[in-house]
Design a protein around this motif. Sequence first.
Motif, PDB file in Angstrom:
ATOM      1  N   LEU A  40       0.860  -1.183   0.000  1.00 16.03           N
ATOM      2  CA  LEU A  40       0.000   0.000   0.000  1.00 16.03           C
ATOM      3  C   LEU A  40       0.896   1.232   0.000  1.00 16.03           C
ATOM      4  CD1 LEU A  40      -2.805   1.305   0.174  1.00 16.03           C
ATOM      5  CD2 LEU A  40      -2.628   1.152   2.670  1.00 16.03           C
ATOM      6  N   GLU A 160      -6.980   4.874   6.869  1.00  7.76           N
ATOM      7  CA  GLU A 160      -7.287   4.363   8.212  1.00  7.76           C
ATOM      8  C   GLU A 160      -8.523   5.065   8.770  1.00  7.76           C
ATOM      9  OE1 GLU A 160      -3.922   4.555  10.769  1.00  7.76           O
ATOM     10  OE2 GLU A 160      -2.869   2.918   9.757  1.00  7.76           O
ATOM     11  N   TYR A 173      -8.565  -3.677   3.692  1.00  4.83           N
ATOM     12  CA  TYR A 173      -7.414  -2.861   4.114  1.00  4.83           C
ATOM     13  C   TYR A 173      -6.259  -3.750   4.575  1.00  4.83           C
ATOM     14  CZ  TYR A 173      -4.591   0.241   7.038  1.00  4.83           C
ATOM     15  OH  TYR A 173      -3.541   0.919   7.618  1.00  4.83           O
ATOM     16  N   ASN A 177      -2.580  -4.071   2.723  1.00  2.81           N
ATOM     17  CA  ASN A 177      -1.585  -3.344   3.504  1.00  2.81           C
ATOM     18  C   ASN A 177      -0.625  -4.290   4.221  1.00  2.81           C
ATOM     19  OD1 ASN A 177      -0.293  -1.119   4.628  1.00  2.81           O
ATOM     20  ND2 ASN A 177      -1.631  -1.084   6.410  1.00  2.81           N
ATOM     21  N   THR A 180       3.718  -1.198   3.891  1.00  2.00           N
ATOM     22  CA  THR A 180       3.303   0.189   3.690  1.00  2.00           C
ATOM     23  C   THR A 180       4.488   1.040   3.253  1.00  2.00           C
ATOM     24  OG1 THR A 180       1.696  -0.049   5.484  1.00  2.00           O
ATOM     25  CG2 THR A 180       2.154   2.184   4.736  1.00  2.00           C
TER      26      THR A 180
END
Length: 205
Positions: A40, A160, A173, A177, A180
């Motif tokens: 991500l 987030e 997510y 992720n 990152t």
Amino acid sequence: ENRTLKDSLFTEDAMVGSSEGMRRVRELIEQAAASDSRILVLGENGTGKELVAREVHRRSRRARGPFVEVNCAAIPETLIESELFGHEKGAFTSAHARRRGKLELAHRGTLFLDEIADMSLVTQAKVLRVLQEMRFERVGGEEPIEVDVRVIAATNRDIEGLVRERKFREDLYFRINVVTLKLPPLRDRGEDITVLSRFFLNAYS
């Protein structure tokens, strides 16, 4: 022509900058490229999220495979499924022929989902299922298609915060992720301005 121009601009040495922030980004790219983990990329507009995704692809074992980009914010909600999964002839009014989607085109390569936070919750659920199974059907089709794709996602939004507000699926997510990469804006690495100026002067002179 547009793709050719982009490829000519994104040269191997186009990760320009010698600041601490850019050195850290390069280190993370090197580490992430060695694995097949999903990534991500976070950063404001103009910080180079696509450039980072291309660099990860170029350094990975998938470098000989395709790099396929999807701008999730630019595709209307009614077309995003057809864009990602493709469609069969006659699946809808304007489907005059079978069309392969971006996932299928990215087989054995990298799929870059730019601005993924702009996807609707309905599309997020379908993307989550594909990431779990690496299998999908074209719109209007019944035959399952299996793919081997590395996914790199990017957003300029507070993803987030969107998860907390239930505007982005928490399970998706966590799927995207695994690694990152947060890109610093230019205002936080002012020492790179001179380096960038010289790079662009040399490139366009």
